[in-house]
Design a protein around this motif. Structure first.
Motif, short mmCIF file in Angstrom:
data_model
loop_
_atom_site.label_atom_id
_atom_site.label_comp_id
_atom_site.label_asym_id
_atom_site.label_seq_id
_atom_site.Cartn_x
_atom_site.Cartn_y
_atom_site.Cartn_z
N THR A 212 -33.62 16.23 -6.25
CA THR A 212 -32.52 15.92 -7.16
C THR A 212 -32.22 14.41 -7.15
OG1 THR A 212 -30.95 16.42 -5.40
CG2 THR A 212 -31.42 18.19 -6.96
N ARG A 213 -31.50 13.97 -8.18
CA ARG A 213 -31.11 12.57 -8.27
C ARG A 213 -29.85 12.38 -7.44
NH1 ARG A 213 -30.22 11.18 -14.32
NH2 ARG A 213 -28.10 11.91 -13.97
N LEU A 214 -29.91 11.51 -6.44
CA LEU A 214 -28.78 11.36 -5.52
C LEU A 214 -28.02 10.07 -5.77
CD1 LEU A 214 -30.60 12.41 -2.20
CD2 LEU A 214 -29.22 13.86 -3.71
N ARG A 215 -26.72 10.12 -5.57
CA ARG A 215 -25.91 8.90 -5.56
C ARG A 215 -26.37 8.02 -4.40
NH1 ARG A 215 -20.82 8.29 -7.72
NH2 ARG A 215 -20.04 10.03 -8.98
N LYS B 130 -23.58 17.20 -13.28
CA LYS B 130 -23.92 16.30 -14.39
C LYS B 130 -24.51 15.00 -13.85
CE LYS B 130 -19.86 16.13 -16.50
NZ LYS B 130 -18.88 15.86 -17.56
N GLN B 131 -23.83 14.44 -12.86
CA GLN B 131 -24.24 13.17 -12.27
C GLN B 131 -25.66 13.23 -11.72
OE1 GLN B 131 -22.37 10.27 -11.57
NE2 GLN B 131 -24.04 9.37 -10.38
N SER B 132 -26.01 14.36 -11.11
CA SER B 132 -27.32 14.44 -10.46
C SER B 132 -28.37 15.07 -11.39
CB SER B 132 -27.21 15.23 -9.15
OG SER B 132 -26.71 16.53 -9.39
N GLY B 133 -28.01 15.24 -12.67
CA GLY B 133 -28.99 15.68 -13.66
C GLY B 133 -29.52 17.09 -13.44
N GLN B 134 -28.63 17.99 -13.00
CA GLN B 134 -29.04 19.37 -12.78
C GLN B 134 -28.43 20.28 -13.85
OE1 GLN B 134 -29.40 20.50 -8.42
NE2 GLN B 134 -27.96 18.80 -8.26
#
Lengths: 233, 233
Positions: A212-215, B130-134
């Motif tokens: 996943t895309r992480l902060r 939303k932030q992590s594109g899931q």
């Protein structure tokens, strides 16, 4: 039982700082003869006995001093501070709890935040060390430019957290156990092309931390946790 | 590009809620004909085109709808809410970023906090998704008593996070990949003896999450991260 912190502890009588003294006297209501536990953050654990207060300061005398061995690996996370200062402090608290040896803050091309409050950050680190019952306080370095940082790293295994479609390498697969690691974590706007290229010339390997895309702060915590897991047998 | 959330998306014209509409109109200044991306949190990803506003609400029409496959494993963390509400919300944000399928809150013998704000927690989860594109929003269950929870779990692999000297079993070694997991994380004062024993009769295994003593929310994040790593190939 609570753990207290004092950077320099000597053989005879020691004085605790005002905050720890207030806590001992007002909250815990400890008095002369009571036992307390301390660490100097340098790997030593002390049992001590309270002596008569000196002014507002609690005084103590060391009874026993024990060395806690340092781990066989060394984790260094170098991170671009997040825009929101709370997130930096959270990152510090969590990586200290999980176990880390060094934290650096780097100023990147896309950094929105250009200052940090190192005093507050160090306090968070001390509090997390005490809370998690550890005796080694990580080294925390102030903000320096990315280019300067990359040129001076000494760690054997060097990683840069960067996710793209062509990057199938996972930190958990590349990192060897019992090594010294440094991993770079970029700002909200990510590393610039120039920063990525500079890291490659200094033997950094691009790694992914998960699917996943992480902060920024989550990536820093995940990287530290993965390197700890690689070393937990 | 930003991801918007709307729980129910139909074929014709859809209206976004007030908050998302305000963001589209005031912050992003998008207008009729512009493209937006959305998810329903149920595994679908949409590309849509803005239609004329209806009152204050932004309206959109779906152009494409794509199914994003669910992972082959399922992670369920059941945690005692921390005394400090911020720490619960941080926990939720971080586990959603890392990837989780279900979160439950359990009331334990040593719980200091006996209520949670499920609305705020759900908002945090949506924002982190939303932030992590899931495209999958985890199921989040309100606070129930520990005993009731333990009796109704359906997951195949059941763990309870508890560290003592006689516990050499690590979650990372016990968890098999591609399974369904539930892990119990206790409150600041830890699980009671009765709670531990009850879990064993329901086939929970005691596991350690690492070598340091972790705060409740950190233990929850570490457990979720370990289970994700076990499933990342």
């Amino acid at each position: 039982m609570q753990l207290f912190y004092q950077a320099d502890i000597v053989d005879g009588i020691n004085l605790l700082d005002e905050e720890e003294s207030r806590h001992i006297q007002k909250a815990l209501r400890l008095t002369v003869g009571d036992t307390i536990r301390l660490t100097d953050g340098k790997g030593y654990y002390y049992e001590a006995q309270l002596a008569p207060n000196q002014g507002r300061s609690s005084a103590f005398k060391v009874l026993t001093k024990t060395r806690s061995p340092a781990p066989k690996h060394s984790i260094h996370v170098a991170i671009a501070p997040t825009k929101n200062a709370d997130r930096i402090e959270w990152f510090v608290e969590k990586v200290v709890e999980l176990g880390i040896q060094q934290i650096s803050f780097v100023l990147c091309d896309n950094s929105e935040r250009k200052t940090i409050n190192l005093d507050r950050i160090e306090k968070k680190a001390i509090s997390a060390m005490k809370q998690s019952g550890q005796y080694h306080l990580p080294m925390i370095n102030g903000l320096i430019p990315y280019k300067q940082f990359v040129k001076t790293v000494k760690e054997e295994e060097r990683f840069i957290g960067f996710v793209d479609e062509e990057n199938p390498h996972r930190l958990k697969d590349l990192a060897k156990s019992k090594s010294s690691y440094v991993i770079l974590i970029g700002p909200e706007g990510d590393f610039s092309e120039a920063e990525l290229n500079l890291s490659y010339t200094h033997n950094f390997k691009k790694v992914s931390l998960g699917s996943t895309r992480l902060r920024t702060e989550t990536a820093g915590i995940a990287a530290c946790h993965i390197l700890n897991l690689v070393n937990s047998h």
